[in-house]
Design an enzyme around this catalytic site. Sequence first.
Site, PDB file in Angstrom:
ATOM      1  N   LYS A  76       0.866  -1.184   0.000  1.00  0.00           N
ATOM      2  CA  LYS A  76       0.000   0.000   0.000  1.00  0.00           C
ATOM      3  C   LYS A  76       0.901   1.230   0.000  1.00  0.00           C
ATOM      4  O   LYS A  76       1.922   1.257   0.711  1.00  0.00           O
ATOM      5  CB  LYS A  76      -0.888  -0.035   1.253  1.00  0.00           C
ATOM      6  CG  LYS A  76      -1.929   1.081   1.311  1.00  0.00           C
ATOM      7  CD  LYS A  76      -2.844   0.921   2.533  1.00  0.00           C
ATOM      8  CE  LYS A  76      -3.959   1.954   2.583  1.00  0.00           C
ATOM      9  NZ  LYS A  76      -4.874   1.755   3.731  1.00  0.00           N
ATOM     10  N   SER A 151      -9.783   1.797   2.589  1.00  0.00           N
ATOM     11  CA  SER A 151      -8.881   2.557   1.752  1.00  0.00           C
ATOM     12  C   SER A 151      -7.830   1.718   1.036  1.00  0.00           C
ATOM     13  O   SER A 151      -7.209   2.197   0.096  1.00  0.00           O
ATOM     14  CB  SER A 151      -8.170   3.622   2.589  1.00  0.00           C
ATOM     15  OG  SER A 151      -7.346   3.005   3.568  1.00  0.00           O
ATOM     16  N   SER A 175     -10.142  -0.629   6.719  1.00  0.00           N
ATOM     17  CA  SER A 175      -9.516  -0.524   5.398  1.00  0.00           C
ATOM     18  C   SER A 175      -8.782  -1.746   4.884  1.00  0.00           C
ATOM     19  O   SER A 175      -8.389  -1.766   3.721  1.00  0.00           O
ATOM     20  CB  SER A 175      -8.571   0.665   5.357  1.00  0.00           C
ATOM     21  OG  SER A 175      -9.316   1.837   5.222  1.00  0.00           O
TER      22      SER A 175
HETATM   23  N1  GLN Z   1     -13.523   4.156   6.055  1.00  0.00           N
HETATM   24  C1  GLN Z   1     -12.849   4.580   7.249  1.00  0.00           C
HETATM   25  C2  GLN Z   1     -12.416   6.009   7.101  1.00  0.00           C
HETATM   26  O1  GLN Z   1     -12.697   6.570   6.112  1.00  0.00           O
HETATM   27  C3  GLN Z   1     -11.690   3.675   7.547  1.00  0.00           C
HETATM   28  C4  GLN Z   1     -10.471   3.954   6.768  1.00  0.00           C
HETATM   29  C5  GLN Z   1      -9.299   3.127   7.182  1.00  0.00           C
HETATM   30  O2  GLN Z   1      -9.439   2.100   7.835  1.00  0.00           O
HETATM   31  N2  GLN Z   1      -8.118   3.623   6.841  1.00  0.00           N
HETATM   32  O3  GLN Z   1     -11.827   6.581   7.943  1.00  0.00           O
END
Ligand code: GLN
Length: 486
Positions: A76, A151, A175
């Site tokens: 990532k 994400s 994410s």
């Molecule tokens: N969807 C969540 C957010 O927007 C989680 C994102 C994540 O786990 N990085 O913060």
Amino acid sequence: MFDQSISTLAAQLRNKDISSVELTRYFLDRITKLDPQLNSYITLSENVALKQAAHADTQIQNGDASLLTGIPIAHKDLFCTAGTLTTCGSKMLNNFIPPYESTVTSRLQNAGAVMLGKTNMDEFAMGSSNENSHYGAVKNPWNLDTVPGGSSGGSAAAVAAGLTIAATGTDTGGSIRQPASFCGITGLKPTYGRVSRFGMIAYASSLDQAGPMAKSAEDCAHLMQAMAGFDDKDSTSSETPNDDYLSNLNTPLTGLKIGLPKEYFGDGLDAGVADVIMAAVKEFEKLGAKVKVISLPNLNLSIPSYYVIAPSEASSNLSRFDGVRFGHRCEDPKDLLDMYMRSRAEGFGQEVQKRIMVGTYALSEGYYDAYYLKAQKIRRLIKQDFTNALQEVDVIMGPVAPTTAFGLGSKTNDPVAMYLEDIYTLSVNLAGIPAMSIPAGFSNNMPVGLQIMGNYFAEAKLLNVAHQYQQNTDWHRQTPDMAKGA
Ligand code: GLN
């Protein structure tokens, strides 16, 4: 070849059926051919990959190889990789070449894994659909009109489409698990502190945790063997010794106590998703598990609490991007303040700016008690809910997300609908416990992930539970049609 397991490929490398350089070229070719449809990679690190692969071949030749030696993986794009562009999905870091290596990537590199490239992601890991990336949305390989989740959507799409064997992801509020669910792959979010955060670009430091994403639980276990463990460069890294994640995989599940939280099966859960989850639970019963309905009464408070805590921490973490030290700087600043303001306004996308504003507001004098402090108190209640439940059962199961992958653009104008997607994942991060998503079936031709949550440092147990299921089902071996096109 793209759908082989790590242990099969490791055996082929050792038998000299294939070299790591050949394997790496094979994946680089697949990426070149297929990724234009998906946009799952931001950077392809071809030269680094081929150099690492050649080195791996020498190690294998010398009998000096681990099981990961020569296996191509992707990272990532928020893990700092020395000498390789690291953007965090943001324009702010479109020119950032880290001078140092994150602990996760360096451990995997030391174990011999080959880095194919850096995967696309929501900007600064803020999002649930991978539509917030400065480098364009990622498409779901199962249906190119839908999102891959976020994400870590690039990592999930790349694994699902066979554009890498495995990938790293990070999970602040879901994410790793939600994109794994949407793309039909396996992902593990470890206990907070199990994997070092050193060199990971921070979003919300008390929630962020890195983990593996791969086809199977067994492959995730291979990555965990290298990634996990104490690191003195991260003050929140745990000194609890690592388990052996591979040796427990085959333990039978007879007598396993599974808790089903009734709050996870209420209004808002898509009926097709619910059917898949209940069928998976039945499969576990066949394997000897006992099921009990439990309660996690504060589930509904996880969204308001998370969406105060995460933006608050983000507003503090992201203050370092000021146009001075690294990243984007505006043209011809009039004075210092103008430089700060325009660099940040130009460098950060809309969602990131919104969260910085929310977080700054929640932390400001006079509001701190009403928002941040209150959210932390709720967090404590959520943690207590899990601690209580996990005294009665060994693992908790439920859906990862209320729906399967939704259409590109269908929720971008409705932030509340987007945040509601996170209802089943956020509380795990607030509590700090580990959880997985494993492929459990399809609803309307799209993959559905089963979530398995466990007690602190129970990663080996979760991997064991997931592996036993995967020995008896083949949902994790399904491949989207687009992946067969090369
Ligand atoms: N969807 C969540 C957010 O927007 C989680 C994102 C994540 O786990 N990085 O913060």
